[in-house]
Write a protein that holds these residues in place. Sequence first.
Motif, PDB file in Angstrom:
ATOM      1  N   GLY A 193       1.482 -23.419 -12.432  1.00 33.00           N
ATOM      2  CA  GLY A 193       2.467 -23.567 -13.496  1.00 33.00           C
ATOM      3  C   GLY A 193       3.452 -24.664 -13.146  1.00 33.00           C
ATOM      4  O   GLY A 193       3.069 -25.766 -12.741  1.00 33.00           O
TER       5      GLY A 193
ATOM      6  N   SER B  23       9.822 -21.116  -9.311  1.00 37.62           N
ATOM      7  CA  SER B  23       8.783 -20.758 -10.284  1.00 37.62           C
ATOM      8  C   SER B  23       7.558 -20.166  -9.614  1.00 37.62           C
ATOM      9  O   SER B  23       6.988 -19.182 -10.096  1.00 37.62           O
ATOM     10  CB  SER B  23       8.389 -21.988 -11.101  1.00 37.62           C
ATOM     11  OG  SER B  23       9.451 -22.401 -11.926  1.00 37.62           O
TER      12      SER B  23
ATOM     13  N   ILE C 178      -2.366 -20.022  -9.337  1.00 33.94           N
ATOM     14  CA  ILE C 178      -1.024 -20.350  -9.822  1.00 33.94           C
ATOM     15  C   ILE C 178      -0.864 -21.856  -9.880  1.00 33.94           C
ATOM     16  O   ILE C 178      -0.847 -22.548  -8.859  1.00 33.94           O
ATOM     17  CB  ILE C 178       0.051 -19.713  -8.905  1.00 33.94           C
ATOM     18  CG1 ILE C 178      -0.061 -18.176  -8.974  1.00 33.94           C
ATOM     19  CG2 ILE C 178       1.444 -20.168  -9.321  1.00 33.94           C
ATOM     20  CD1 ILE C 178       0.926 -17.441  -8.084  1.00 33.94           C
TER      21      ILE C 178
ATOM     22  N   VAL D  93      -2.066 -18.783 -13.943  1.00 34.73           N
ATOM     23  CA  VAL D  93      -0.797 -19.245 -14.506  1.00 34.73           C
ATOM     24  C   VAL D  93      -0.923 -20.745 -14.717  1.00 34.73           C
ATOM     25  O   VAL D  93      -1.097 -21.494 -13.751  1.00 34.73           O
ATOM     26  CB  VAL D  93       0.392 -18.936 -13.580  1.00 34.73           C
ATOM     27  CG1 VAL D  93       1.689 -19.495 -14.166  1.00 34.73           C
ATOM     28  CG2 VAL D  93       0.512 -17.447 -13.329  1.00 34.73           C
TER      29      VAL D  93
ATOM     30  N   ARG E 191       5.862 -17.134 -21.266  1.00 30.41           N
ATOM     31  CA  ARG E 191       6.436 -17.573 -19.997  1.00 30.41           C
ATOM     32  C   ARG E 191       6.155 -16.565 -18.892  1.00 30.41           C
ATOM     33  O   ARG E 191       6.212 -15.355 -19.115  1.00 30.41           O
ATOM     34  CB  ARG E 191       7.948 -17.790 -20.129  1.00 30.41           C
ATOM     35  CG  ARG E 191       8.313 -18.980 -21.010  1.00 30.41           C
ATOM     36  CD  ARG E 191       9.806 -19.233 -21.018  1.00 30.41           C
ATOM     37  NE  ARG E 191      10.151 -20.420 -21.777  1.00 30.41           N
ATOM     38  CZ  ARG E 191      10.170 -21.646 -21.279  1.00 30.41           C
ATOM     39  NH1 ARG E 191       9.867 -21.843 -20.013  1.00 30.41           N
ATOM     40  NH2 ARG E 191      10.494 -22.686 -22.035  1.00 30.41           N
ATOM     41  N   SER E 192       5.864 -17.095 -17.727  1.00 29.89           N
ATOM     42  CA  SER E 192       5.692 -16.258 -16.534  1.00 29.89           C
ATOM     43  C   SER E 192       7.025 -16.277 -15.772  1.00 29.89           C
ATOM     44  O   SER E 192       7.644 -17.332 -15.629  1.00 29.89           O
ATOM     45  CB  SER E 192       4.581 -16.847 -15.666  1.00 29.89           C
ATOM     46  OG  SER E 192       4.535 -16.246 -14.393  1.00 29.89           O
ATOM     47  N   PRO E 193       7.473 -15.121 -15.297  1.00 31.28           N
ATOM     48  CA  PRO E 193       6.811 -13.809 -15.261  1.00 31.28           C
ATOM     49  C   PRO E 193       7.193 -12.885 -16.417  1.00 31.28           C
ATOM     50  O   PRO E 193       6.743 -11.746 -16.469  1.00 31.28           O
ATOM     51  CB  PRO E 193       7.300 -13.233 -13.942  1.00 31.28           C
ATOM     52  CG  PRO E 193       8.714 -13.745 -13.849  1.00 31.28           C
ATOM     53  CD  PRO E 193       8.691 -15.136 -14.447  1.00 31.28           C
TER      54      PRO E 193
ATOM     55  N   THR F  13       4.040 -11.913 -18.287  1.00 37.16           N
ATOM     56  CA  THR F  13       2.805 -11.805 -17.508  1.00 37.16           C
ATOM     57  C   THR F  13       2.052 -10.518 -17.835  1.00 37.16           C
ATOM     58  O   THR F  13       0.829 -10.528 -18.013  1.00 37.16           O
ATOM     59  CB  THR F  13       3.117 -11.854 -16.003  1.00 37.16           C
ATOM     60  OG1 THR F  13       3.667 -13.140 -15.688  1.00 37.16           O
ATOM     61  CG2 THR F  13       1.865 -11.622 -15.177  1.00 37.16           C
TER      62      THR F  13
ATOM     63  N   ASP G 230       6.201 -16.540 -10.302  1.00 38.89           N
ATOM     64  CA  ASP G 230       4.838 -16.349 -10.814  1.00 38.89           C
ATOM     65  C   ASP G 230       4.093 -15.309  -9.985  1.00 38.89           C
ATOM     66  O   ASP G 230       3.393 -14.443 -10.530  1.00 38.89           O
ATOM     67  CB  ASP G 230       4.074 -17.681 -10.782  1.00 38.89           C
ATOM     68  CG  ASP G 230       4.569 -18.669 -11.818  1.00 38.89           C
ATOM     69  OD1 ASP G 230       5.229 -18.256 -12.780  1.00 38.89           O
ATOM     70  OD2 ASP G 230       4.296 -19.881 -11.648  1.00 38.89           O
TER      71      ASP G 230
END
Length: 306
Positions: A218, A224, A216, A135, A195-197, A200, A228
């Motif tokens: 991000g 966030s 991760i 991410v 964009r996460s999630p 994803t 994620d």
Amino acid sequence: FRCRRECFSAHSDLLDCCCGASPWCRGPISACCCQDSHTIDVCFWERRDASPHRNRHRELVEMPPTYERASSWWWVTSFDQYIANLYQDRGFNFQRGYPWAELIGLSTAGGIGQGDVELIVRLCAIHRPRRIFGVGNAFGYSSFVLSYACGNVPLDVIDAEFRTLTEGADAWQGTALTRRIATEEGRGIAVHIGRSPQETKAAMRGGNQTYDLAFIDGYHSLRSMVRDFCGMRHALAATAIVIFQGVGFHRLDRQLLHELQKFVPQRASVQYWRFRGQSFENFWGTVFVAWGFAPDTFQGLGEEWT
């Protein structure tokens, strides 16, 4: 080498100012740091020409390192230099500062520090993953570190090309550059814009296959990071490692640990670790959680994250 003095805060972006009289100030002296920030001298090496040393390091980098080699300052530094030369050789002005990396003239989020590079190469020397999920990509530095450290296994990355007032205007160029280098170098990296999630699942090329390493990096907020993780949780293998970059620097250690304990698979083998570099400082306070491994697997990588 060149140096500059920067003002850095755990609760703000890199500020265009510094405290006290300094020849490195880029803003007015009166525009001083906020109360919870501090100044650091950022020193970096700079190469504008194509590196004549790249081929010399190619065999070193592409050969899976032993744990002892991956723990040495010389090997990590040579590895880091090799990744940097992927950009230098294509005419980009790459700068390895302390504790981040950047492409001068390209406004994206920064690249990971050498402490994070050390963690990744040491983890991949312990456990060679089959698939990796990431991410956050910026201009691709962490993606190439993961790819080369872990033997060019399939690596899927999601990036929102997020833009703030101070960085990210060229995020799309960072994505394009990552894809270009990955194609030219034959790396199994796929960058999905989204964009996460929320997106994803769309970023995962493996179908029903699982990932046994995740990185991760991000947006660095508690919400966030948890989102994620939850977005990829269903695709993580029975034996897996999840790295959370920048947790300690943003003072999220205890809060993130508390939240993860609600969502991490309830197994007796779950381990929470706070990395301590042997060759480089873990400036960003990067941590990782792992399950499915023997209790002594990560001894020497740091201390229990509590």
